[in-house]
Design a protein around this motif. Structure first.
Motif, PDB file in Angstrom:
ATOM      1  N   GLU A 319       0.822  -1.205   0.000  1.00  0.00           N
ATOM      2  CA  GLU A 319       0.000   0.000   0.000  1.00  0.00           C
ATOM      3  C   GLU A 319       0.861   1.263   0.000  1.00  0.00           C
ATOM      4  OE1 GLU A 319      -3.215  -0.089  -0.262  1.00  0.00           O
ATOM      5  OE2 GLU A 319      -3.451  -2.258  -0.050  1.00  0.00           O
ATOM      6  N   ALA A 320       0.654   2.127  -0.991  1.00  0.00           N
ATOM      7  CA  ALA A 320       1.440   3.355  -1.109  1.00  0.00           C
ATOM      8  C   ALA A 320       1.223   4.272   0.091  1.00  0.00           C
ATOM      9  CB  ALA A 320       1.075   4.081  -2.402  1.00  0.00           C
ATOM     10  N   ARG A 321       0.018   4.297   0.630  1.00  0.00           N
ATOM     11  CA  ARG A 321      -0.259   5.194   1.764  1.00  0.00           C
ATOM     12  C   ARG A 321       0.467   4.737   3.015  1.00  0.00           C
ATOM     13  NH1 ARG A 321      -5.863   3.973   4.423  1.00  0.00           N
ATOM     14  NH2 ARG A 321      -5.997   1.716   4.218  1.00  0.00           N
ATOM     15  N   VAL A 322       0.722   3.426   3.123  1.00  0.00           N
ATOM     16  CA  VAL A 322       1.504   2.923   4.250  1.00  0.00           C
ATOM     17  C   VAL A 322       2.970   3.280   4.046  1.00  0.00           C
ATOM     18  CG1 VAL A 322       2.272   0.862   5.491  1.00  0.00           C
ATOM     19  CG2 VAL A 322      -0.111   1.054   4.735  1.00  0.00           C
ATOM     20  N   ALA A 323       3.457   3.093   2.818  1.00  0.00           N
ATOM     21  CA  ALA A 323       4.858   3.430   2.523  1.00  0.00           C
ATOM     22  C   ALA A 323       5.140   4.906   2.757  1.00  0.00           C
ATOM     23  CB  ALA A 323       5.196   3.063   1.074  1.00  0.00           C
ATOM     24  N   ALA A 324       4.107   5.736   2.617  1.00  0.00           N
ATOM     25  CA  ALA A 324       4.287   7.184   2.807  1.00  0.00           C
ATOM     26  C   ALA A 324       4.639   7.537   4.253  1.00  0.00           C
ATOM     27  CB  ALA A 324       3.000   7.916   2.401  1.00  0.00           C
ATOM     28  N   LEU A 325       4.511   6.579   5.165  1.00  0.00           N
ATOM     29  CA  LEU A 325       4.890   6.804   6.562  1.00  0.00           C
ATOM     30  C   LEU A 325       6.416   6.793   6.740  1.00  0.00           C
ATOM     31  CD1 LEU A 325       2.264   4.478   8.267  1.00  0.00           C
ATOM     32  CD2 LEU A 325       2.197   6.974   8.189  1.00  0.00           C
ATOM     33  N   ALA A 326       7.141   6.381   5.715  1.00  0.00           N
ATOM     34  CA  ALA A 326       8.597   6.303   5.816  1.00  0.00           C
ATOM     35  C   ALA A 326       9.200   7.697   5.969  1.00  0.00           C
ATOM     36  CB  ALA A 326       9.171   5.633   4.565  1.00  0.00           C
ATOM     37  N   SER A 327      10.414   7.713   6.463  1.00  0.00           N
ATOM     38  CA  SER A 327      11.139   8.985   6.563  1.00  0.00           C
ATOM     39  C   SER A 327      11.325   9.565   5.158  1.00  0.00           C
ATOM     40  CB  SER A 327      12.502   8.760   7.221  1.00  0.00           C
ATOM     41  OG  SER A 327      12.359   8.206   8.507  1.00  0.00           O
ATOM     42  N   ARG A 328      11.467  10.854   5.093  1.00  0.00           N
ATOM     43  CA  ARG A 328      11.564  11.548   3.804  1.00  0.00           C
ATOM     44  C   ARG A 328      12.658  10.936   2.926  1.00  0.00           C
ATOM     45  NH1 ARG A 328       9.885  16.472   1.861  1.00  0.00           N
ATOM     46  NH2 ARG A 328      11.150  17.411   0.227  1.00  0.00           N
ATOM     47  N   GLY A 329      12.259  10.539   1.701  1.00  0.00           N
ATOM     48  CA  GLY A 329      13.221   9.990   0.753  1.00  0.00           C
ATOM     49  C   GLY A 329      13.662   8.581   1.033  1.00  0.00           C
ATOM     50  N   HIS A 330      12.923   7.850   1.890  1.00  0.00           N
ATOM     51  CA  HIS A 330      13.342   6.500   2.284  1.00  0.00           C
ATOM     52  C   HIS A 330      12.347   5.437   1.829  1.00  0.00           C
ATOM     53  CE1 HIS A 330      16.404   8.557   4.487  1.00  0.00           C
ATOM     54  NE2 HIS A 330      16.825   7.445   5.075  1.00  0.00           N
TER      55      HIS A 330
END
Length: 331
Positions: A319-330
């Protein structure tokens, strides 16, 4: 994985229905306009049905994948997708054989020109049969596959099974088994070894079957000893927070039998506080494998105290929205 097979079939149908191919087909089969339109309509319906099946597969809990009923149904879907891809290859060759419109570039590797090409009507009949097969498979799934949800699929059993699968991957996975991932692996290793002392979150994003878990497992095996403690946590669409916490404690406190024994009678709040206190003092590396929703990660991340000791958290997700929780650029 069936998801990838289905996507390849959908992509091939898209090529067949693109403007270049349809224009050439209209010229080549000008006398058979009605039949051509019907064939193209059938292809479009098959593509839509396959896309819905793909979306359903991506949303199904991975625990179902070990069920024989589900696996049998999945294998039939895979077969139909392969047949559809072959039929579209025949169509593209038939449409593009006299004029180079680029269709043949997309033919499946190893595709052999038949001695006698199927005529338009024969291809149309095949696509109609595929339509019927997909309709039958959809009904079969609705009738039989839901029954697997009535079987024992406790979260603890799921976690144990996934942990065993991970152990098997770590034992058997060699460098040569990972093909074409050098760039991604190097990037992950750089993020893990970075100078940033804040606890950073790294995400591996992709559809099922791309090898996220295999790549994460390879990096986990190579890099975990650089941290003071580490754990691999398998998540599912529906998970038990208590089971996940106990699994983490079992891995993190594996060398401290007295601590493990004292946690047996703890409630969830006590388990969480024990983890917080332990992780706050150490540089840790935690992987959350197969995270499906935002709430799950928010729920689990409450135990992480950002104490500037270079800790890292990695998650794999579709899920892209879950991946968006990553630190910036990670990601």
């Amino acid at each position: 994985m069936a998801e990838i097979v289905i996507l390849l079939a959908i992509k091939k149908i898209g090529i067949a229905l693109a403007k270049g191919a349809t224009d050439q087909a209209s010229v080549q089969f000008a006398k058979y306009g009605a039949q051509l339109l019907e064939l193209q309509g059938s292809m479009g319906r098959v593509a839509r049905e396959l896309r819905v099946m793909h979306d359903v597969l991506c949303k199904m809990d991975i625990r179902n994948r070990s069920n024989l009923v589900y696996e049998g149904w999945l294998e039939e879907v895979r077969k139909v997708a392969h047949v559809m891809e072959d039929v579209v290859d025949e169509y593209l060759y038939l449409v593009g054989r006299e004029h180079d419109i680029g269709c043949c570039f997309f033919l499946k590797k190893g595709f052999k020109k038949p001695r006698s090409l199927l005529c338009l009507n024969q291809i149309a009949f095949k696509v109609k049969d595929i339509e019927k097969d997909l309709s039958h498979l959809s009904k079969t799934k609705n009738r039989w596959v839901p029954m697997i949800n009535n079987e024992d699929s406790s979260n603890l059993s799921y976690i144990v099974k996934r942990s065993q699968e991970l152990a098997n991957i770590l034992r058997s996975l060699d460098e040569e088994d990972l093909v074409g991932v050098d760039k991604n692996r190097e990037q992950l290793e750089q993020w893990l070894a970075g100078d940033d002392q804040e606890c950073s979150v790294i995400a591996l994003l992709g559809m099922g079957g791309l090898g996220k878990t295999a790549l994460a497992a390879n990096v986990y095996r190579k890099e975990r000893e650089k941290f003071q403690c580490y754990a691999w946590v398998s998540i599912s669409q529906t998970y038990s927070r208590e089971d996940v916490l106990r699994n983490m404690i079992k891995q993190l406190f594996k060398d401290t039998a007295s601590v493990l024994s004292s946690t047996l009678a703890m409630d969830i709040m006590s388990l969480e506080e024990t983890l917080k206190k332990y992780l706050d003092q150490r540089k840790y590396f935690i992987i959350f494998d197969d995270v499906w929703d935002l709430e799950t990660f928010h729920d689990l991340s409450r135990m992480f105290i950002h104490s500037d000791n270079g800790s890292r958290v990695m998650l794999t997700t579709r899920e892209a929205r879950v991946a968006a929780l990553a630190s910036r650029g990670h990601i």
